[in-house]
Motif scaffolding. Structure first.
Motif, PDB file in Angstrom:
ATOM      1  N   ALA A 128       0.813  -1.215   0.000  1.00 40.31           N
ATOM      2  CA  ALA A 128       0.000   0.000   0.000  1.00 40.31           C
ATOM      3  C   ALA A 128       0.847   1.266   0.000  1.00 40.31           C
ATOM      4  CB  ALA A 128      -0.936  -0.003   1.221  1.00 40.31           C
ATOM      5  N   ALA A 129       2.077   1.173   0.488  1.00 38.30           N
ATOM      6  CA  ALA A 129       2.955   2.346   0.510  1.00 38.30           C
ATOM      7  C   ALA A 129       3.498   2.664  -0.872  1.00 38.30           C
ATOM      8  CB  ALA A 129       4.099   2.123   1.496  1.00 38.30           C
ATOM      9  N   GLN A 130       3.665   1.644  -1.718  1.00 41.77           N
ATOM     10  CA  GLN A 130       4.179   1.838  -3.071  1.00 41.77           C
ATOM     11  C   GLN A 130       3.321   1.043  -4.067  1.00 41.77           C
ATOM     12  OE1 GLN A 130       8.282   0.589  -2.760  1.00 41.77           O
ATOM     13  NE2 GLN A 130       8.974   2.612  -2.087  1.00 41.77           N
ATOM     14  N   PRO A 131       2.100   1.491  -4.312  1.00 42.09           N
ATOM     15  CA  PRO A 131       1.217   0.747  -5.215  1.00 42.09           C
ATOM     16  C   PRO A 131       1.656   0.897  -6.670  1.00 42.09           C
ATOM     17  CG  PRO A 131       0.177   2.808  -4.566  1.00 42.09           C
ATOM     18  CD  PRO A 131       1.452   2.702  -3.772  1.00 42.09           C
ATOM     19  N   LEU A 132       1.313  -0.107  -7.456  1.00 40.96           N
ATOM     20  CA  LEU A 132       1.566  -0.041  -8.889  1.00 40.96           C
ATOM     21  C   LEU A 132       0.579   0.931  -9.530  1.00 40.96           C
ATOM     22  CD1 LEU A 132       2.084  -3.823  -9.736  1.00 40.96           C
ATOM     23  CD2 LEU A 132       3.834  -2.092  -9.306  1.00 40.96           C
ATOM     24  N   VAL A 133       1.082   1.733 -10.452  1.00 39.13           N
ATOM     25  CA  VAL A 133       0.258   2.739 -11.115  1.00 39.13           C
ATOM     26  C   VAL A 133       0.373   2.554 -12.617  1.00 39.13           C
ATOM     27  CG1 VAL A 133      -0.150   5.202 -11.475  1.00 39.13           C
ATOM     28  CG2 VAL A 133       0.533   4.372  -9.217  1.00 39.13           C
ATOM     29  N   ALA A 134      -0.771   2.424 -13.291  1.00 35.88           N
ATOM     30  CA  ALA A 134      -0.796   2.297 -14.741  1.00 35.88           C
ATOM     31  C   ALA A 134      -0.785   3.688 -15.370  1.00 35.88           C
ATOM     32  CB  ALA A 134      -2.026   1.522 -15.191  1.00 35.88           C
ATOM     33  N   THR A 135       0.169   3.917 -16.247  1.00 34.98           N
ATOM     34  CA  THR A 135       0.288   5.226 -16.905  1.00 34.98           C
ATOM     35  C   THR A 135      -0.284   5.216 -18.313  1.00 34.98           C
ATOM     36  OG1 THR A 135       2.514   4.649 -17.653  1.00 34.98           O
ATOM     37  CG2 THR A 135       2.317   5.822 -15.543  1.00 34.98           C
ATOM     38  N   ARG A 136      -0.609   4.035 -18.824  1.00 33.15           N
ATOM     39  CA  ARG A 136      -1.206   3.944 -20.158  1.00 33.15           C
ATOM     40  C   ARG A 136      -2.053   2.678 -20.218  1.00 33.15           C
ATOM     41  NH1 ARG A 136       4.316   2.963 -20.688  1.00 33.15           N
ATOM     42  NH2 ARG A 136       4.898   0.876 -21.462  1.00 33.15           N
ATOM     43  N   PRO A 137      -3.084   2.688 -21.044  1.00 34.44           N
ATOM     44  CA  PRO A 137      -3.920   1.486 -21.181  1.00 34.44           C
ATOM     45  C   PRO A 137      -3.294   0.503 -22.154  1.00 34.44           C
ATOM     46  CG  PRO A 137      -4.797   3.244 -22.533  1.00 34.44           C
ATOM     47  CD  PRO A 137      -3.599   3.827 -21.816  1.00 34.44           C
ATOM     48  N   GLY A 138      -3.889  -0.681 -22.236  1.00 31.18           N
ATOM     49  CA  GLY A 138      -3.439  -1.676 -23.185  1.00 31.18           C
ATOM     50  C   GLY A 138      -2.385  -2.609 -22.631  1.00 31.18           C
ATOM     51  N   PHE A 139      -2.040  -3.571 -23.449  1.00 36.56           N
ATOM     52  CA  PHE A 139      -1.127  -4.642 -23.047  1.00 36.56           C
ATOM     53  C   PHE A 139       0.220  -4.115 -22.567  1.00 36.56           C
ATOM     54  CE2 PHE A 139       2.330  -7.532 -24.309  1.00 36.56           C
ATOM     55  CZ  PHE A 139       2.005  -8.630 -23.547  1.00 36.56           C
ATOM     56  N   SER A 140       0.742  -3.081 -23.228  1.00 34.87           N
ATOM     57  CA  SER A 140       2.072  -2.567 -22.880  1.00 34.87           C
ATOM     58  C   SER A 140       2.076  -1.796 -21.568  1.00 34.87           C
ATOM     59  CB  SER A 140       2.597  -1.666 -24.003  1.00 34.87           C
ATOM     60  OG  SER A 140       1.737  -0.544 -24.184  1.00 34.87           O
ATOM     61  N   GLY A 141       0.911  -1.521 -20.994  1.00 42.01           N
ATOM     62  CA  GLY A 141       0.851  -0.763 -19.749  1.00 42.01           C
ATOM     63  C   GLY A 141       0.426  -1.593 -18.560  1.00 42.01           C
ATOM     64  N   GLY A 142       0.588  -2.923 -18.640  1.00 46.87           N
ATOM     65  CA  GLY A 142       0.133  -3.774 -17.554  1.00 46.87           C
ATOM     66  C   GLY A 142       1.137  -4.833 -17.166  1.00 46.87           C
ATOM     67  N   PHE A 143       0.606  -5.942 -16.649  1.00 43.54           N
ATOM     68  CA  PHE A 143       1.429  -7.028 -16.105  1.00 43.54           C
ATOM     69  C   PHE A 143       1.265  -8.274 -16.967  1.00 43.54           C
ATOM     70  CE2 PHE A 143       1.610 -10.830 -13.374  1.00 43.54           C
ATOM     71  CZ  PHE A 143       2.907 -10.722 -12.886  1.00 43.54           C
ATOM     72  N   PHE A 144       2.388  -8.960 -17.209  1.00 43.63           N
ATOM     73  CA  PHE A 144       2.355 -10.231 -17.933  1.00 43.63           C
ATOM     74  C   PHE A 144       3.233 -11.240 -17.202  1.00 43.63           C
ATOM     75  CE2 PHE A 144       4.512 -13.157 -20.834  1.00 43.63           C
ATOM     76  CZ  PHE A 144       3.414 -13.842 -21.328  1.00 43.63           C
ATOM     77  N   PHE A 150      -5.374  -2.318 -18.123  1.00 41.64           N
ATOM     78  CA  PHE A 150      -6.586  -1.513 -18.193  1.00 41.64           C
ATOM     79  C   PHE A 150      -7.041  -1.355 -19.643  1.00 41.64           C
ATOM     80  CE2 PHE A 150      -5.499   0.335 -13.924  1.00 41.64           C
ATOM     81  CZ  PHE A 150      -6.688  -0.037 -13.304  1.00 41.64           C
ATOM     82  N   GLU A 151      -8.331  -1.485 -19.847  1.00 38.29           N
ATOM     83  CA  GLU A 151      -8.914  -1.218 -21.161  1.00 38.29           C
ATOM     84  C   GLU A 151      -8.759   0.250 -21.534  1.00 38.29           C
ATOM     85  OE1 GLU A 151     -11.288  -2.054 -24.659  1.00 38.29           O
ATOM     86  OE2 GLU A 151     -10.249  -3.341 -23.224  1.00 38.29           O
ATOM     87  N   ASP A 152      -8.944   1.114 -20.569  1.00 36.28           N
ATOM     88  CA  ASP A 152      -8.777   2.556 -20.745  1.00 36.28           C
ATOM     89  C   ASP A 152      -8.540   3.165 -19.376  1.00 36.28           C
ATOM     90  OD1 ASP A 152     -11.395   2.752 -19.528  1.00 36.28           O
ATOM     91  OD2 ASP A 152     -12.246   2.383 -21.501  1.00 36.28           O
TER      92      ASP A 152
END
Length: 492
Positions: A218-234, A432-434
């Motif tokens: 919770a002190a350092q949460p992951l933040v998505a800066t862009r949608p789509g596959f390249s902006g997430g986790f794999f 994220f989708e968007d």
């Protein structure tokens, strides 16, 4: 000649006659004239009031039929106004709400927490006698397995083969048989860059054994800066068939639950099933519902309550293993789980922290399951729902896995020429989708301003009146009541 003088008596008689009527006539005139005076006052009020139509009911220039028609129209409007005001008051104190959907585009979004569990509760190959442990779990959970093996847990407890395992601590045994991060996760990427799976995923204890949580800090949460596959986790995941014990619905693979960071992971009853041999793209849409606090109702007849944010980052581990009542909860799921856990512990005399394998499989687990399933239907064991609910709607697509390029990459990095078995491996992408938050915000139907507007609108439409008209009507009614009160009579 005798003369009789009657002047004195005559004078007395006349004086008596003149005095007596004065006292009684004054009261009788007051009594008889009071009605005329009241009628005159009513007429003057009707001619001067700002309420429409009433002066036509008392106008002497109109016919009796016209005055009667205006009087009935005024009474009808007044009665309907009273009905409307009464209805408005009843509706106001029901505290109705209206839900307003909105879309809010963001520059960044906090990534949800994802809890990933192996459907294989435990790897039997990690104990001295894998077959014995496998038989124990199959008899306890495996549908027709008790008939196939022709035994029960009670009989197994007295067996020299199964007894030692059934008398062991459930928690210690599951820890011994659970997989580590590097035994399940091969490749991990975040925002298109390769990262350490051990750094991204944290082991967490759940009702179905040890799982792994993405984005738990919770002190350092992951933040998505862009949608789509390249902006997430794999990640690529692998399971094991050789040490498989038993899983729900006779399936194997993984379960992934996407939830808010502060929500307790209910992987027991929720989550996405993931099968080896496929790559899953899970596109997420964030949804938020904001309820109104008491006295407004949130879901049916229930009220919402704000839950406190957790201060302990190891909250899940403490929650599931704790046997003491918690002072505060961080989600409704955590509240339900803890209370179901407490009730099951009271019935069975132990919980997941200190039960033996026999007590866990024969008493605690079925008791907890029954209580928890009943609680999630309606009552929630007295737990209030949160005033703000975060959820993530998944849009799932899949393709065959693994692809030849991944096989080549695995060979180059590991030096292992053996091919990745599609029956053991799968790919998982979460993004994220968007960057849009879909909100549903509850607002009260009535507030003080809208209530005054509704009252004023009805008064103006039906009587052409205002609050000042009501004030002068109230003043006139009080005046009439005061005039009708009996007065103390003077002594005769």
């Amino acid at each position: 000649m005798m003369t009789i003088n009657m002047t004195k008596n005559t004078t007395s008689k006349v004086a008596w006659v003149e005095q007596v009527p004065d006292k009684f006539t004054k009261d009788s005139q007051t009594a008889s004239g009071g009605g005329k005076k009241s009628n005159q006052d009513i007429k003057e009020f009707a001619e001067s009031t700002s309420a429409h139509g009433l002066k036509n009911a008392v106008s002497e220039r109109g016919s009796r039929f016209r005055r009667l028609a205006w009087f009935l129209a005024f009474l009808s409007a007044l009665a309907f106004l009273g009905y409307q005001l009464g209805t408005c008051c009843v509706d106001y104190y029901k505290y109705p709400i209206q839900a307003q959907p909105t879309l809010k585009r963001m520059e960044t979004l906090k990534f949800p927490t994802v809890t990933i569990c192996n459907l294989n509760l435990a790897d039997a190959n990690k104990v001295e006698n894998p077959e014995a442990v496998t038989h124990i779990f199959r008899v306890a959970k495996g549908g027709h397995w008790p008939a196939a093996l022709n035994t029960t847990l009670d009989e197994m407890q007295n067996s020299d083969v199964y007894g030692p395992y059934l008398r062991r601590s459930y928690r210690e045994l599951i820890h011994q048989m659970s997989s580590k991060v590097d035994e399940i996760f091969d490749f991990c990427t975040w925002n298109g860059e390769m990262v350490s799976c051990e750094d991204m995923l944290v082991p967490v204890w759940t009702f179905i054994g040890k799982c792994f949580k993405l984005n738990s800090n919770a002190a350092q949460p992951l933040v998505a800066t862009r949608p789509g596959f390249s902006g997430g986790f794999f990640a690529t995941l692998r399971t094991s068939l050789s040490g498989h014990t038993v899983s729900g619905q006779s399936s194997y693979g993984f379960k992934a639950l996407v939830h808010h960071m502060y929500d307790f992971p209910d992987v027991y009853s929720k989550g996405l099933l993931l099968s080896p041999g496929f790559s899953y793209h899970v596109s997420l849409q964030e949804n938020t519902i904001k309820y109104l606090p008491h006295p407004y109702k949130a879901q049916g007849e229930m009220y919402c309550s704000e839950y406190e944010d957790p201060t302990d980052l190891n909250m899940d581990q403490d929650m599931i293993l704790s046997d003491t009542p918690a002072a505060t909860f961080h989600s409704v799921t955590a509240c339900i789980f803890h209370r179901a856990n407490s009730q099951a512990s009271s019935i069975c005399g132990c919980n997941m922290k200190n039960c033996t394998l026999y007590k866990q499989l024969s008493c605690f687990e079925p008791t907890f399951t029954r209580i928890y399933d009943e609680a999630t239907k309606m009552g929630l064991l007295g737990c209030p729902i949160p005033c703000t609910i975060h959820s993530y709607q998944p849009i799932i697509s899949q393709a065959a896995f693994p692809a030849p390029d991944l096989l080549a990459l695995d060979t180059m990095m590991t030096g292992n020429n053996s091919r990745m078995d599609k029956n053991l491996y799968l790919g998982l992408s979460l993004f994220f989708e968007d960057l849009i938050v879909r909100q549903q915000i509850h607002h009260p139907v009535y507030n003080s301003l809208s209530m005054m507007g509704m009252i004023g609108g009805n008064m103006g439409l039906l009587l052409g009146a205002s609050l000042l008209t009501l004030a002068e009507l109230l003043e006139f009614v009080l005046f009439l009541i005061w005039r009708m009160l009996p007065r103390p009579r003077e002594d005769l």
